[in-house]
Design a protein around this motif. Structure first.
Motif, PDB file in Angstrom:
ATOM      1  N   ARG A 182       0.837  -1.207   0.000  1.00  0.00           N
ATOM      2  CA  ARG A 182       0.000   0.000   0.000  1.00  0.00           C
ATOM      3  C   ARG A 182       0.867   1.251   0.000  1.00  0.00           C
ATOM      4  O   ARG A 182       0.662   2.174  -0.789  1.00  0.00           O
ATOM      5  CB  ARG A 182      -0.931  -0.004   1.215  1.00  0.00           C
ATOM      6  CG  ARG A 182      -1.719   1.297   1.381  1.00  0.00           C
ATOM      7  CD  ARG A 182      -2.599   1.276   2.606  1.00  0.00           C
ATOM      8  NE  ARG A 182      -1.911   1.148   3.870  1.00  0.00           N
ATOM      9  CZ  ARG A 182      -1.271   2.158   4.494  1.00  0.00           C
ATOM     10  NH1 ARG A 182      -1.215   3.356   3.959  1.00  0.00           N
ATOM     11  NH2 ARG A 182      -0.692   1.942   5.666  1.00  0.00           N
ATOM     12  N   GLN A 190      -4.647   4.289   4.047  1.00  0.00           N
ATOM     13  CA  GLN A 190      -5.563   3.196   4.376  1.00  0.00           C
ATOM     14  C   GLN A 190      -6.964   3.509   3.862  1.00  0.00           C
ATOM     15  O   GLN A 190      -7.648   2.632   3.346  1.00  0.00           O
ATOM     16  CB  GLN A 190      -5.597   2.956   5.882  1.00  0.00           C
ATOM     17  CG  GLN A 190      -4.356   2.295   6.410  1.00  0.00           C
ATOM     18  CD  GLN A 190      -4.419   2.030   7.895  1.00  0.00           C
ATOM     19  OE1 GLN A 190      -5.204   2.632   8.629  1.00  0.00           O
ATOM     20  NE2 GLN A 190      -3.566   1.117   8.368  1.00  0.00           N
ATOM     21  N   LEU A 216      -7.120   2.974   0.043  1.00  0.00           N
ATOM     22  CA  LEU A 216      -7.143   1.542  -0.260  1.00  0.00           C
ATOM     23  C   LEU A 216      -8.499   0.946   0.087  1.00  0.00           C
ATOM     24  O   LEU A 216      -9.073   0.176  -0.687  1.00  0.00           O
ATOM     25  CB  LEU A 216      -6.027   0.802   0.480  1.00  0.00           C
ATOM     26  CG  LEU A 216      -5.965  -0.706   0.280  1.00  0.00           C
ATOM     27  CD1 LEU A 216      -5.821  -1.079  -1.197  1.00  0.00           C
ATOM     28  CD2 LEU A 216      -4.828  -1.311   1.097  1.00  0.00           C
ATOM     29  N   LEU A 219      -3.522  -3.438  -5.440  1.00  0.00           N
ATOM     30  CA  LEU A 219      -2.105  -3.302  -5.127  1.00  0.00           C
ATOM     31  C   LEU A 219      -1.207  -3.743  -6.283  1.00  0.00           C
ATOM     32  O   LEU A 219       0.011  -3.698  -6.182  1.00  0.00           O
ATOM     33  CB  LEU A 219      -1.772  -4.103  -3.858  1.00  0.00           C
ATOM     34  CG  LEU A 219      -2.471  -3.624  -2.582  1.00  0.00           C
ATOM     35  CD1 LEU A 219      -2.203  -4.584  -1.438  1.00  0.00           C
ATOM     36  CD2 LEU A 219      -2.043  -2.210  -2.215  1.00  0.00           C
TER      37      LEU A 219
END
Length: 72
Positions: free
Chosen positions: A11, A18, A21, A54
């Protein structure tokens, strides 16, 4: 390296927070935090989406030298 740390590393390598993502995977940022801290494992669907976002091969999680997570 544990699965959660690998997720975190990937990430950060692509420059996502966060929250970013989480939005791309369809979960909350708390869920991403739990993955990264080893408190929760992604479902199969979440796992596949994580790999897509990712930009990693699903086999990377299983074949990456150094990942040591007996739950896999």
């Amino acid at each position: 390296m544990q699965l959660g740390l690998y997720i975190k590393s990937c990430r950060k390598n692509i420059g996502l927070t966060q929250k970013q993502l989480a939005e791309k995977v369809g979960v909350t940022d708390v869920t991403i935090s739990r993955y990264e801290n080893g408190k929760r494992e992604p479902s199969f669907t979440e796992f596949i989406k994580l790999c897509e976002v990712l930009s990693i091969n699903t086999g990377d999680f299983f074949g990456k030298e150094g990942i040591n997570d007996e739950r896999l």
